[in-house]
Design a protein around this motif. Structure first.
Motif, PDB file in Angstrom:
ATOM      1  N   HIS A 128      86.170 -12.299  33.274  1.00 33.15           N
ATOM      2  CA  HIS A 128      87.032 -11.344  32.565  1.00 33.15           C
ATOM      3  C   HIS A 128      86.240 -10.116  32.136  1.00 33.15           C
ATOM      4  CE1 HIS A 128      89.408  -9.501  29.396  1.00 33.15           C
ATOM      5  NE2 HIS A 128      90.439 -10.281  29.674  1.00 33.15           N
ATOM      6  N   TYR A 129      85.112 -10.327  31.450  1.00 31.08           N
ATOM      7  CA  TYR A 129      84.388  -9.143  30.975  1.00 31.08           C
ATOM      8  C   TYR A 129      83.766  -8.365  32.130  1.00 31.08           C
ATOM      9  CZ  TYR A 129      79.467 -10.960  31.003  1.00 31.08           C
ATOM     10  OH  TYR A 129      78.218 -11.416  31.340  1.00 31.08           O
ATOM     11  N   LEU A 130      83.354  -9.063  33.203  1.00 30.61           N
ATOM     12  CA  LEU A 130      82.777  -8.359  34.340  1.00 30.61           C
ATOM     13  C   LEU A 130      83.782  -7.397  34.970  1.00 30.61           C
ATOM     14  CD1 LEU A 130      80.817 -11.244  36.119  1.00 30.61           C
ATOM     15  CD2 LEU A 130      79.821  -9.280  34.934  1.00 30.61           C
ATOM     16  N   PHE A 131      85.025  -7.814  35.080  1.00 25.92           N
ATOM     17  CA  PHE A 131      86.028  -7.001  35.767  1.00 25.92           C
ATOM     18  C   PHE A 131      86.834  -6.102  34.834  1.00 25.92           C
ATOM     19  CE2 PHE A 131      85.152 -10.014  39.110  1.00 25.92           C
ATOM     20  CZ  PHE A 131      85.359  -9.282  40.276  1.00 25.92           C
ATOM     21  N   ARG A 132      86.838  -6.414  33.529  1.00 23.24           N
ATOM     22  CA  ARG A 132      87.742  -5.686  32.643  1.00 23.24           C
ATOM     23  C   ARG A 132      87.055  -4.904  31.525  1.00 23.24           C
ATOM     24  NH1 ARG A 132      92.980  -8.378  32.688  1.00 23.24           N
ATOM     25  NH2 ARG A 132      93.475  -8.608  34.913  1.00 23.24           N
ATOM     26  N   ARG A 133      85.785  -5.178  31.206  1.00 17.63           N
ATOM     27  CA  ARG A 133      85.248  -4.657  29.961  1.00 17.63           C
ATOM     28  C   ARG A 133      83.952  -3.858  30.098  1.00 17.63           C
ATOM     29  NH1 ARG A 133      86.893  -6.299  25.160  1.00 17.63           N
ATOM     30  NH2 ARG A 133      84.759  -6.351  24.340  1.00 17.63           N
ATOM     31  N   ILE A 134      83.453  -3.611  31.297  1.00 17.14           N
ATOM     32  CA  ILE A 134      82.171  -2.911  31.421  1.00 17.14           C
ATOM     33  C   ILE A 134      82.352  -1.528  32.025  1.00 17.14           C
ATOM     34  CG2 ILE A 134      79.837  -2.989  32.389  1.00 17.14           C
ATOM     35  CD1 ILE A 134      80.067  -6.034  32.346  1.00 17.14           C
ATOM     36  N   VAL A 135      82.836  -1.460  33.249  1.00 16.33           N
ATOM     37  CA  VAL A 135      83.138  -0.172  33.885  1.00 16.33           C
ATOM     38  C   VAL A 135      84.569  -0.239  34.393  1.00 16.33           C
ATOM     39  CG1 VAL A 135      80.773   0.379  34.538  1.00 16.33           C
ATOM     40  CG2 VAL A 135      82.183  -0.985  36.082  1.00 16.33           C
ATOM     41  N   PRO A 136      85.244   0.902  34.482  1.00 18.33           N
ATOM     42  CA  PRO A 136      86.625   0.886  34.981  1.00 18.33           C
ATOM     43  C   PRO A 136      86.662   0.433  36.440  1.00 18.33           C
ATOM     44  CG  PRO A 136      86.116   2.974  33.878  1.00 18.33           C
ATOM     45  CD  PRO A 136      84.824   2.259  34.065  1.00 18.33           C
ATOM     46  N   LEU A 137      87.352  -0.664  36.715  1.00  9.36           N
ATOM     47  CA  LEU A 137      87.566  -1.142  38.072  1.00  9.36           C
ATOM     48  C   LEU A 137      89.063  -1.270  38.288  1.00  9.36           C
ATOM     49  CD1 LEU A 137      84.839  -3.935  38.374  1.00  9.36           C
ATOM     50  CD2 LEU A 137      84.861  -1.749  39.578  1.00  9.36           C
ATOM     51  N   SER A 138      89.529  -0.879  39.455  1.00  5.01           N
ATOM     52  CA  SER A 138      90.954  -0.937  39.728  1.00  5.01           C
ATOM     53  C   SER A 138      91.181  -1.274  41.182  1.00  5.01           C
ATOM     54  CB  SER A 138      91.617   0.396  39.365  1.00  5.01           C
ATOM     55  OG  SER A 138      91.006   1.466  40.068  1.00  5.01           O
ATOM     56  N   ALA A 139      92.430  -1.504  41.537  1.00  5.24           N
ATOM     57  CA  ALA A 139      92.789  -1.837  42.911  1.00  5.24           C
ATOM     58  C   ALA A 139      92.213  -0.806  43.869  1.00  5.24           C
ATOM     59  CB  ALA A 139      94.302  -1.906  43.048  1.00  5.24           C
ATOM     60  N   MET A 278      91.090 -12.384  25.337  1.00  5.21           N
ATOM     61  CA  MET A 278      90.474 -12.647  26.628  1.00  5.21           C
ATOM     62  C   MET A 278      90.870 -14.027  27.146  1.00  5.21           C
ATOM     63  SD  MET A 278      86.661 -11.005  26.011  1.00  5.21           S
ATOM     64  CE  MET A 278      85.982 -11.642  27.561  1.00  5.21           C
ATOM     65  N   ALA A 279      90.869 -15.023  26.261  1.00  5.35           N
ATOM     66  CA  ALA A 279      91.258 -16.376  26.665  1.00  5.35           C
ATOM     67  C   ALA A 279      92.720 -16.408  27.115  1.00  5.35           C
ATOM     68  CB  ALA A 279      91.032 -17.354  25.515  1.00  5.35           C
ATOM     69  N   ALA A 280      93.591 -15.687  26.397  1.00  3.18           N
ATOM     70  CA  ALA A 280      95.003 -15.641  26.784  1.00  3.18           C
ATOM     71  C   ALA A 280      95.166 -15.030  28.174  1.00  3.18           C
ATOM     72  CB  ALA A 280      95.802 -14.856  25.746  1.00  3.18           C
ATOM     73  N   ASP A 281      94.407 -13.977  28.461  1.00  2.00           N
ATOM     74  CA  ASP A 281      94.437 -13.363  29.800  1.00  2.00           C
ATOM     75  C   ASP A 281      93.976 -14.360  30.859  1.00  2.00           C
ATOM     76  OD1 ASP A 281      95.240 -10.990  28.635  1.00  2.00           O
ATOM     77  OD2 ASP A 281      93.276 -10.023  28.798  1.00  2.00           O
ATOM     78  N   LEU A 282      92.909 -15.073  30.554  1.00  2.00           N
ATOM     79  CA  LEU A 282      92.382 -16.065  31.491  1.00  2.00           C
ATOM     80  C   LEU A 282      93.391 -17.185  31.719  1.00  2.00           C
ATOM     81  CD1 LEU A 282      90.128 -17.416  33.150  1.00  2.00           C
ATOM     82  CD2 LEU A 282      89.217 -18.329  30.994  1.00  2.00           C
ATOM     83  N   PHE A 283      93.975 -17.699  30.656  1.00  2.00           N
ATOM     84  CA  PHE A 283      94.952 -18.773  30.801  1.00  2.00           C
ATOM     85  C   PHE A 283      96.147 -18.303  31.631  1.00  2.00           C
ATOM     86  CE2 PHE A 283      93.430 -20.551  26.467  1.00  2.00           C
ATOM     87  CZ  PHE A 283      92.369 -21.187  27.096  1.00  2.00           C
ATOM     88  N   ASP A 284      96.542 -17.042  31.466  1.00  2.00           N
ATOM     89  CA  ASP A 284      97.652 -16.504  32.250  1.00  2.00           C
ATOM     90  C   ASP A 284      97.309 -16.496  33.736  1.00  2.00           C
ATOM     91  OD1 ASP A 284     100.292 -15.041  32.355  1.00  2.00           O
ATOM     92  OD2 ASP A 284      99.002 -13.508  33.228  1.00  2.00           O
ATOM     93  N   LYS A 285      96.068 -16.137  34.070  1.00  2.00           N
ATOM     94  CA  LYS A 285      95.640 -16.159  35.471  1.00  2.00           C
ATOM     95  C   LYS A 285      95.773 -17.569  36.060  1.00  2.00           C
ATOM     96  CE  LYS A 285      93.858 -11.934  36.505  1.00  2.00           C
ATOM     97  NZ  LYS A 285      94.311 -11.105  37.643  1.00  2.00           N
TER      98      LYS A 285
END
Length: 324
Positions: A128-139, A278-285
């Motif tokens: 989660h933090y690698l893809f969402r919280r360090i640098v802007p990454l998008s499709a 973050m946990a809620a986002d992970l559980f949703d995945k």
């Protein structure tokens, strides 16, 4: 009393000792949790060997899932009988039960088993933090991910696919590359038989990737920098092959004004509200099927030393679970 794995000195797997330990009652801001499944992670190895310093003696383990038995004063998001899971400090998850701070313990949805939760909390929150919280990454962005057949890596393969990010996966065998591909990586590189730098440049038509996510450390560091596009970001988050040697940061300018950061999950989840979100986002995945936890192997708690040997020997795939 609860069976608990502690170390009284640093060293090899032989220093892991299973002993009976008094659990006690939770104080303010704490809970007591009875574990049903425990996760194994490389950070446990770093602590056991002394790479990451701890005051000894100390119990080990950073990730587990179970049932809350008691809560201390001020704890409102959990109650006795709740299913819960965590990745958290201080260590102590290698145990049947423990008392611990409540802030990073998360209510566990019924649709996720204890074993799945123990396989995803530290690893999934890391992704989660690698893809969402360090640098802007998008499709449409491209990421190079090392050790992609491990517990973190297989979640990363699926996470990237669900977010529309192209992931180039490296692994140490053809079988592990195939496993990464099965989990959503469109490109795989066996770093034992291929030059991963040359292959990345080929796959990106010479441009380089937007980000490298590297939990391997010393063995892949130099090559990883060479894989980045100008102003790309190198995210170092582990030392599986050993720590990265001292580095002259002026080289980052010469290589294209690169960004370089060394991350740890515990900085990202130290805040209660952030951790729970973050946990809620992970559980949703997981609940939507975007991420399917893969448990590659299990060991009973009393075989903790062999579990460490398997992890260090790179004889594991996916997550490793300790059963109680």
């Amino acid at each position: 009393m609860a069976r608990t794995v502690i170390i009284s000195e640093t060293g090899g797997p032989e220093v892991l000792t299973l002993t009976d330990r008094e659990v006690g009652e939770p104080g303010p801001g704490q809970i007591r949790i009875r574990h049903h499944a425990v996760g194994l992670n490389f950070i446990d190895v770093y602590q056991r060997t002394g790479l990451y310093k701890l005051d000894l003696p100390v119990p080990l383990g950073m990730e587990a899932a179970g049932v809350v038995e008691a809560v201390g004063e001020g704890v409102t998001h959990l109650k006795p009988g709740d299913r819960a899971a965590y990745a958290a400090v201080p260590p102590g998850a290698y145990s049947e039960a423990r008392v611990m701070p409540a802030a990073q313990v998360c209510p566990l949805p019924d649709g996720i088993s204890f074993e799945q939760a123990a396989a995803i909390m530290l690893k999934g929150l890391t992704v989660h933090y690698l893809f969402r919280r360090i640098v802007p990454l998008s499709a449409g962005d491209t990421v190079l991910f090392h050790a992609a057949a491990g517990g973190v890596g297989l979640i990363a393969c699926q996470w990237a696919k669900s977010d529309g990010i192209t992931l180039i996966a490296t692994a140490g065998s053809d079988d592990k590359c195939a496993l990464a591909a099965e989990h959503g990586a469109p490109h795989t590189i066996n770093y034992r038989t291929e030059d991963f730098v040359a292959r990345v440049k080929e796959l990106t038509q010479g441009r380089g990737v937007d980000a490298v996510m590297d939990g391997v450390g010393k063995d892949t560091f130099e090559g990883s920098l060479q894989c980045l596009r100008p102003v790309g970001c190198m995210i170092s988050f582990g030392n599986a092959s050993g720590p990265v040697p001292p580095f002259d940061i002026s080289r980052l300018a010469a290589m294209g004004s690169l960004l370089l950061t060394r991350q740890t999950i515990f900085s990202h989840i130290s805040d209660y509200a952030t951790c729970q979100k973050m946990a809620a986002d992970l559980f949703d995945k997981v609940l939507t099927g975007a991420v399917v936890p893969r448990i590659g192997q299990t060991f009973p708690l009393e075989e903790i030393a062999e579990a460490h040997r398997a992890l260090e020997g790179r004889r594991t795939t996916g997550a490793t679970i300790l059963t109680l």
